[in-house]
Design an enzyme around this catalytic site. Structure first.
Site, mmCIF file in Angstrom:
data_model
loop_
_atom_site.group_PDB
_atom_site.id
_atom_site.type_symbol
_atom_site.label_atom_id
_atom_site.label_comp_id
_atom_site.label_asym_id
_atom_site.label_seq_id
_atom_site.Cartn_x
_atom_site.Cartn_y
_atom_site.Cartn_z
ATOM 1 N N GLU A 208 0.818 -1.214 0.000
ATOM 2 C CA GLU A 208 0.000 0.000 0.000
ATOM 3 C C GLU A 208 0.854 1.267 0.000
ATOM 4 O OE1 GLU A 208 -2.961 -0.309 3.112
ATOM 5 O OE2 GLU A 208 -4.117 -1.695 1.865
ATOM 6 N N ASP A 245 -4.085 -0.759 12.235
ATOM 7 C CA ASP A 245 -4.874 -1.880 11.731
ATOM 8 C C ASP A 245 -4.121 -3.139 12.164
ATOM 9 O OD1 ASP A 245 -6.349 -3.810 10.547
ATOM 10 O OD2 ASP A 245 -6.142 -3.082 8.481
ATOM 11 N N GLU A 288 -8.211 -0.911 14.415
ATOM 12 C CA GLU A 288 -8.982 -1.750 13.486
ATOM 13 C C GLU A 288 -8.640 -3.223 13.715
ATOM 14 O OE1 GLU A 288 -8.509 -0.366 9.468
ATOM 15 O OE2 GLU A 288 -8.983 -2.318 8.614
ATOM 16 N N ASP A 315 -13.250 -4.453 10.396
ATOM 17 C CA ASP A 315 -13.027 -4.699 8.963
ATOM 18 C C ASP A 315 -13.354 -6.169 8.687
ATOM 19 O OD1 ASP A 315 -12.065 -5.009 6.388
ATOM 20 O OD2 ASP A 315 -9.970 -4.730 6.873
ATOM 21 N N LYS A 340 -15.870 -1.348 2.513
ATOM 22 C CA LYS A 340 -15.150 -1.737 1.290
ATOM 23 C C LYS A 340 -16.179 -2.313 0.318
ATOM 24 C CE LYS A 340 -10.748 -3.167 3.439
ATOM 25 N NZ LYS A 340 -10.061 -4.300 4.091
ATOM 26 N N ARG A 369 -8.354 -1.204 -1.106
ATOM 27 C CA ARG A 369 -7.791 -2.516 -0.801
ATOM 28 C C ARG A 369 -6.286 -2.473 -1.058
ATOM 29 N NH1 ARG A 369 -11.787 -6.459 0.562
ATOM 30 N NH2 ARG A 369 -9.928 -7.258 1.580
ATOM 31 N N SER A 370 -5.606 -3.552 -0.641
ATOM 32 C CA SER A 370 -4.164 -3.579 -0.890
ATOM 33 C C SER A 370 -3.854 -3.733 -2.389
ATOM 34 C CB SER A 370 -3.496 -4.679 -0.073
ATOM 35 O OG SER A 370 -4.184 -5.896 -0.215
ATOM 36 N N LYS A 391 -9.551 5.649 3.990
ATOM 37 C CA LYS A 391 -8.287 4.935 4.174
ATOM 38 C C LYS A 391 -7.883 4.373 2.808
ATOM 39 C CE LYS A 391 -6.560 0.959 6.822
ATOM 40 N NZ LYS A 391 -6.955 -0.448 6.960
HETATM 41 P P1 PGA Z 1 -6.586 -5.925 2.310
HETATM 42 O O1 PGA Z 1 -6.098 -5.005 3.497
HETATM 43 O O2 PGA Z 1 -7.093 -5.056 1.221
HETATM 44 O O3 PGA Z 1 -5.358 -6.713 1.947
HETATM 45 O O4 PGA Z 1 -7.657 -6.809 2.893
HETATM 46 C C1 PGA Z 1 -6.708 -3.803 3.841
HETATM 47 C C2 PGA Z 1 -7.181 -3.833 5.269
HETATM 48 O O5 PGA Z 1 -7.053 -4.856 5.964
HETATM 49 O O6 PGA Z 1 -7.740 -2.839 5.735
HETATM 50 ZN ZN ZN Z 2 -8.100 -3.959 7.795
#
Ligand code: PGA
Ligand code: ZN
Length: 423
Positions: A208, A245, A288, A315, A340, A369-370, A391
C-alpha cells in the site's frame, strides 16, 4: 438514458494481478469504465471474488489468478440482461441480484457484479450531468473525509516484517484536506529518512506504499512514527494522531494471538489487556481488527473497557455485511465500520450498510484494498456518502495518489467542509 453496450475485460492491478474492468456505453455515445480492487488479508465473510484457479478458464501466466470467468459472466450473462435498460443504479443492482441471488455473489463473482455496479454509478452520474460525488449528494456542501494514512506496513502487505498490518496517522488538527495531505507527505518522507539513518537499508515499499521497516514490537513502531511527526514540527496527539490496523485474524491460531516478531502468545483475555495498554500509552484514536473475525465475545469485552472516545473499527469482523453489522450493533462489539465495496459486491447495498451504521452512531471509514488501480471513484463515494473518513494506504503509488488527488480536486472545485470526526 439507456445502456447501449456493456463489456467486461481483464486488466492489471497494482500488484500486477488480473482484475475485472467493466465499460458501459450509453445512448449518447459516451462510455464509462470501472475497475475493481482486491484484498490480500481478506476476511472469511467477504463476498466471493471469482478467480480462475485451475478451472476451465485459467490462464497459464497469471499463477491461477486470472478472472476470465468473471469477465465471461459479465459478457455472456449480465450484458444481455442490461443492454437497453435505463442507467439507474438501484434498478441495475436489482437485476444483478436477480441474476445471482446468493448473498455472497458467488455465482457471478463479486468482482463481476461490483465492476458493473460501479460502472453503472459512473454512467448514471454522467447521465445526470453530475460528478459521482454529486450524484450521491446533489445539494449543499460536500464533506471531505479525514484521511487515515499508512506510514508503516507489516503483516500480509509487507512480508510480515511487523506483526500488525498497518501503523497509520490521522491529521486531526488540519483545517483542510490540502493541509492534511501536506503534513502526511512530510511525515511519510521523514519516516523514510529516519528508517535509513537507523540502518534499514532498503526501506522496502509495501503493497500500500508504506514503509516495510522491521519492528519486533508495536510500541517501538509507535515511538518511531511519533518521532517522525515531531521531527516535522507537529504535535503528536494534538495535530496528528496514530491509528492501528492490527489485522489480527492473520495471526489468530488455535485460540491464541501469536505475535511472531515479538515472540509472544496471548489468550483472548490477555490480548484485550495488551491492546488496552497500547491505546492508553500512545496517542491512538482508532484501532482496526484488534481481535479475530469470529472472536465476537472478545470484541464485546474490549468495548466494555476501552476508552469511550476510541474508534473500535471492524473490517474482517464486519466485511461490509448488513447482517454482521446488525449483530455488532446489537452486541456492542464495535463502534465503527470499514466500508469496502468489494467486500459487499454492489454499490447500492454497500451504501445501505453505511447508512445503517450511521443511523446507529457508528463512525464510517471508506477504504481501498491492498490491490488497487488508477480509478478514483473511491474518493467520490467517500465524499458523496459523507463517510467522515477514508483509508487508501500511503502516499506512494499512483493507485493511492489517484484517490488523494481526486480529494484535492474536489476541495478546490466544490463547496466543501473538512471536519475532524474525533472531536
Ligand atoms: P486488504 O487489506 O485489502 O489486503 O484486505 C486492507 C485492510 O485490511 O484494511
Ligand atoms: Zn483492515
Amino acid at each position: 438514458m439507456k445502456i447501449s453496450k456493456l463489456i467486461g475485460y481483464q486488466v492489471l492491478d497494482s500488484r500486477g494481478r488480473p482484475t475485472v474492468a467493466a465499460s458501459i456505453s450509453l445512448s449518447d455515445g459516451t462510455s464509462h469504465t470501472a475497475r475493481v480492487p482486491s484484498g490480500a488479508s481478506t476476511g472469511k465473510h467477504e463476498a466471493k471474488e471469482l478467480r480462475d484457479l485451475g478451472g476451465q478458464y485459467v490462464e497459464k501466466f497469471y499463477a491461477g489468478l486470472s478472472v476470465k470467468q468473471a469477465v465471461e459472466n459479465i459478457n455472456q450473462v449480465i450484458a444481455p440482461r442490461l443492454v437497453e435498460e435505463l442507467v439507474d443504479l438501484v434498478a441495475i443492482d436489482n437485476h444483478l441480484i436477480e441474476l445471482d441471488p446468493s448473498p455472497d455473489h458467488a455465482k457471478l463473482g463479486a468482482n463481476a457484479t461490483l465492476a458493473v455496479s460501479l460502472a453503472t454509478s459512473i454512467a448514471a452520474a454522467h447521465s445526470q450531468n453530475r460528478s459521482l460525488a454529486r450524484y450521491f449528494q446533489p445539494e449543499s456542501y460536500l464533506k471531505i473525509p479525514m484521511p487515515m494514512v499508512n506510514i508503516l506496513s507489516g503483516g500480509a502487505h509487507a512480508n510480515k516484517v511487523m506483526d500488525i498490518q498497518d501503523l497509520l496517522i490521522v491529521p486531526i488538527g488540519a483545517t483542510s484536506f490540502t493541509q492534511a495531505l501536506s503534513w502526511i507527505v512530510a511525515i511519510r518522507e521523514t519516516a523514510s529518512e529516519l528508517g535509513k539513518q537507523a540502518g534499514f537499508v532498503s526501506n522496502l515499499i509495501a503493497d500500500e506504499g508504506g514503509l516495510a521497516i522491521p519492528f519486533d514490537s508495536v510500541s517501538k513502531a509507535c515511538e518511531f512514527v511519533i518521532s517522525a511527526i515531531e521531527k516535522c514540527g507537529l504535535i503528536a496527539g494534538e495535530q496528528v494522531s496514530l491509528a492501528l490496523d492490527v489485522a489480527s485474524t492473520q495471526f489468530f491460531e488455535d485460540g491464541k494471538y501469536n505475535l511472531k516478531n515479538a515472540k509472544q502468545s496471548y489468550s483472548s483475555d490477555q490480548f484485550v489487556t495488551y491492546i488496552n495498554n497500547l491505546v492508553s500509552n500512545y496517542p491512538i484514536v482508532s484501532i482496526e481488527d484488534p481481535f479475530a473475525e469470529d472472536d465476537w465475545l472478545t470484541w464485546q469485552k474490549f468495548m466494555q473497557v476501552a476508552p469511550k472516545k476510541l474508534q473500535v473499527l471492524g473490517d474482517d469482523l464486519l466485511t461490509t455485511n448488513l447482517a454482521r453489522l446488525n449483530r455488532a450493533i446489537e452486541e456492542k462489539s464495535a463502534n465503527s465500520i470499514l466500508i469496502k465495496a468489494n467486500q459487499n459486491g454492489l454499490v447500492s447495498s454497500t451504501l445501505n450498510v453505511l447508512k445503517q451504521a450511521r443511523a446507529n452512531n457508528f463512525n464510517t471509514v471508506v477504504s481501498a484494498r491492498s490491490g488497487e488501480n488508477e480509478d478514483s471513484w473511491l474518493a467520490d463515494l467517500a465524499t458523496g456518502w459523507a463517510a467522515g473518513q477514508i483509508k487508501v494506504g500511503s502516499t506512494h503509488g499512483s493507485e493511492r495518489n489517484s484517490k488523494w488527488n481526486r480529494l484535492l480536486e474536489l476541495e478546490v472545485i466544490e463547496n466543501t467542509k473538512f471536519i475532524n470526526p474525533f472531536n
